[in-house]
Design a protein around this motif. Structure first.
Motif, mmCIF file in Angstrom:
data_model
loop_
_atom_site.group_PDB
_atom_site.id
_atom_site.type_symbol
_atom_site.label_atom_id
_atom_site.label_comp_id
_atom_site.label_asym_id
_atom_site.label_seq_id
_atom_site.Cartn_x
_atom_site.Cartn_y
_atom_site.Cartn_z
ATOM 1 N N GLN A 226 46.017 29.615 37.274
ATOM 2 C CA GLN A 226 47.230 29.272 36.536
ATOM 3 C C GLN A 226 48.150 28.375 37.360
ATOM 4 O OE1 GLN A 226 49.218 32.641 34.670
ATOM 5 N NE2 GLN A 226 47.254 33.555 34.083
ATOM 6 N N VAL A 227 48.199 28.570 38.679
ATOM 7 C CA VAL A 227 49.078 27.754 39.519
ATOM 8 C C VAL A 227 48.582 26.319 39.665
ATOM 9 C CG1 VAL A 227 49.929 29.727 40.849
ATOM 10 C CG2 VAL A 227 47.981 28.408 41.710
ATOM 11 N N ASN A 228 47.355 26.052 39.271
ATOM 12 C CA ASN A 228 46.787 24.714 39.427
ATOM 13 C C ASN A 228 47.103 23.861 38.194
ATOM 14 O OD1 ASN A 228 45.371 22.475 40.220
ATOM 15 N ND2 ASN A 228 43.459 23.565 40.643
ATOM 16 N N ALA A 229 48.376 23.558 38.027
ATOM 17 C CA ALA A 229 48.832 22.772 36.874
ATOM 18 C C ALA A 229 48.152 21.400 36.792
ATOM 19 C CB ALA A 229 50.352 22.631 36.894
ATOM 20 N N PRO A 230 47.944 20.696 37.919
ATOM 21 C CA PRO A 230 47.250 19.406 37.801
ATOM 22 C C PRO A 230 45.844 19.550 37.206
ATOM 23 C CG PRO A 230 48.385 19.525 39.898
ATOM 24 C CD PRO A 230 48.463 20.904 39.290
ATOM 25 N N ALA A 231 45.111 20.588 37.585
ATOM 26 C CA ALA A 231 43.765 20.785 37.019
ATOM 27 C C ALA A 231 43.851 21.118 35.538
ATOM 28 C CB ALA A 231 43.032 21.897 37.767
ATOM 29 N N ARG A 232 44.803 21.963 35.164
ATOM 30 C CA ARG A 232 44.943 22.314 33.750
ATOM 31 C C ARG A 232 45.264 21.074 32.918
ATOM 32 N NH1 ARG A 232 48.799 26.013 35.177
ATOM 33 N NH2 ARG A 232 49.952 25.544 33.299
ATOM 34 N N ARG A 233 46.142 20.205 33.421
ATOM 35 C CA ARG A 233 46.477 18.954 32.708
ATOM 36 C C ARG A 233 45.247 18.040 32.634
ATOM 37 N NH1 ARG A 233 51.250 19.376 35.774
ATOM 38 N NH2 ARG A 233 50.432 17.858 37.263
ATOM 39 N N PHE A 234 44.523 17.941 33.729
ATOM 40 C CA PHE A 234 43.313 17.108 33.773
ATOM 41 C C PHE A 234 42.319 17.559 32.709
ATOM 42 C CE2 PHE A 234 38.925 16.769 35.295
ATOM 43 C CZ PHE A 234 38.793 15.397 35.411
ATOM 44 N N TYR A 235 42.026 18.855 32.677
ATOM 45 C CA TYR A 235 41.044 19.350 31.703
ATOM 46 C C TYR A 235 41.574 19.213 30.275
ATOM 47 C CZ TYR A 235 38.239 21.050 35.574
ATOM 48 O OH TYR A 235 37.466 21.122 36.702
ATOM 49 N N ALA A 236 42.849 19.440 30.056
ATOM 50 C CA ALA A 236 43.427 19.273 28.709
ATOM 51 C C ALA A 236 43.270 17.822 28.244
ATOM 52 C CB ALA A 236 44.891 19.702 28.706
ATOM 53 N N ARG A 237 43.462 16.882 29.166
ATOM 54 C CA ARG A 237 43.275 15.460 28.832
ATOM 55 C C ARG A 237 41.844 15.178 28.375
ATOM 56 N NH1 ARG A 237 45.126 13.802 33.629
ATOM 57 N NH2 ARG A 237 43.190 12.776 34.220
ATOM 58 N N HIS A 238 40.922 15.994 28.822
ATOM 59 C CA HIS A 238 39.514 15.823 28.469
ATOM 60 C C HIS A 238 39.086 16.732 27.322
ATOM 61 C CE1 HIS A 238 38.362 12.926 31.511
ATOM 62 N NE2 HIS A 238 39.250 13.518 32.289
ATOM 63 N N GLY A 239 40.056 17.265 26.591
ATOM 64 C CA GLY A 239 39.751 18.026 25.392
ATOM 65 C C GLY A 239 39.545 19.517 25.581
ATOM 66 N N PHE A 240 39.757 20.032 26.772
ATOM 67 C CA PHE A 240 39.644 21.473 26.999
ATOM 68 C C PHE A 240 40.931 22.149 26.533
ATOM 69 C CE2 PHE A 240 36.446 19.815 29.778
ATOM 70 C CZ PHE A 240 35.513 20.817 29.958
ATOM 71 N N VAL A 241 40.783 23.310 25.928
ATOM 72 C CA VAL A 241 41.947 24.093 25.486
ATOM 73 C C VAL A 241 41.885 25.477 26.116
ATOM 74 C CG1 VAL A 241 42.204 22.853 23.289
ATOM 75 C CG2 VAL A 241 40.756 24.879 23.400
ATOM 76 N N GLU A 242 43.059 26.035 26.350
ATOM 77 C CA GLU A 242 43.134 27.383 26.908
ATOM 78 C C GLU A 242 42.651 28.389 25.879
ATOM 79 O OE1 GLU A 242 46.781 28.672 28.695
ATOM 80 O OE2 GLU A 242 47.024 26.795 29.808
ATOM 81 N N THR A 243 41.794 29.316 26.337
ATOM 82 C CA THR A 243 41.290 30.354 25.447
ATOM 83 C C THR A 243 41.637 31.763 25.935
ATOM 84 O OG1 THR A 243 39.143 30.413 26.569
ATOM 85 C CG2 THR A 243 39.369 28.914 24.670
#
Length: 161
Positions: A121-138
């Motif tokens: 959760q603390v890795n906001a840059p990774a979460r943004r990166f994956y979201a940019r590539h179509g990944f969504v939190e589940t």
């Protein structure tokens, strides 16, 4: 060993499957990347344990890919286990240069039915990166089930029909 990013005339690193001889360099990329990207997250294993894990588990057991610069330096790694994107780490000097995008495209091509992954959760840059590539939190957890005991997030990509 230099960790500088690409120079003005250097081409993009080539992506290829990793072999046993690549395990030491892959472990070093993982260690540098983890230290740079997650300075506040406790590492569950020593450097030597990480090196042994790459040598005995990651490379021989999982579908492991690497990015190799023209001079032979390993600049990043991708580890897949079926539809799970297990690891994506880049040498810090190579972040922001499109290499992560290439690895995600490769992962999607290897698992066209969809992918999932965990990130902290603390890795906001990774979460943004994956979201940019179509990944969504589940899913979000308190970290009780990972070795670092760090709250984490499950993310998934499902192709659009």
């Amino acid at each position: 060993m230099s960790t500088a990013g690409p120079g003005p005339r250097e081409s993009a690193p080539a992506l290829r499957r990793a072999g046993a001889a690549d395990a030491p360099a892959l472990a070093e990329v993982w260690l540098r990347s983890y230290t740079a990207a997650l300075p506040g997250v406790r590492r569950a294993h020593t450097d030597d344990e990480v090196r042994a894990w790459f040598r005995h588990v990651v490379v021989p057991v999982h579908e492991t890919w690497l990015a190799e610069a023209g001079d032979g330096r390993i600049t990043g790694l991708l580890v897949l286990e079926g539809t799970e994107l297990e690891q994506l780490y880049l040498d810090p000097a190579w972040r922001g240069k499109g290499l992560g995008d290439r690895f995600v495209a490769l992962a999607k091509s290897r698992s066209p039915e969809g992918l999932s992954l965990w990130t902290f959760q603390v890795n906001a840059p990774a979460r943004r990166f994956y979201a940019r590539h179509g990944f969504v939190e589940t899913e979000r957890t308190d970290g009780a089930h990972n070795e670092e005991r760090e709250p984490d997030v499950r993310m998934a990509w499902t192709p659009v029909p």
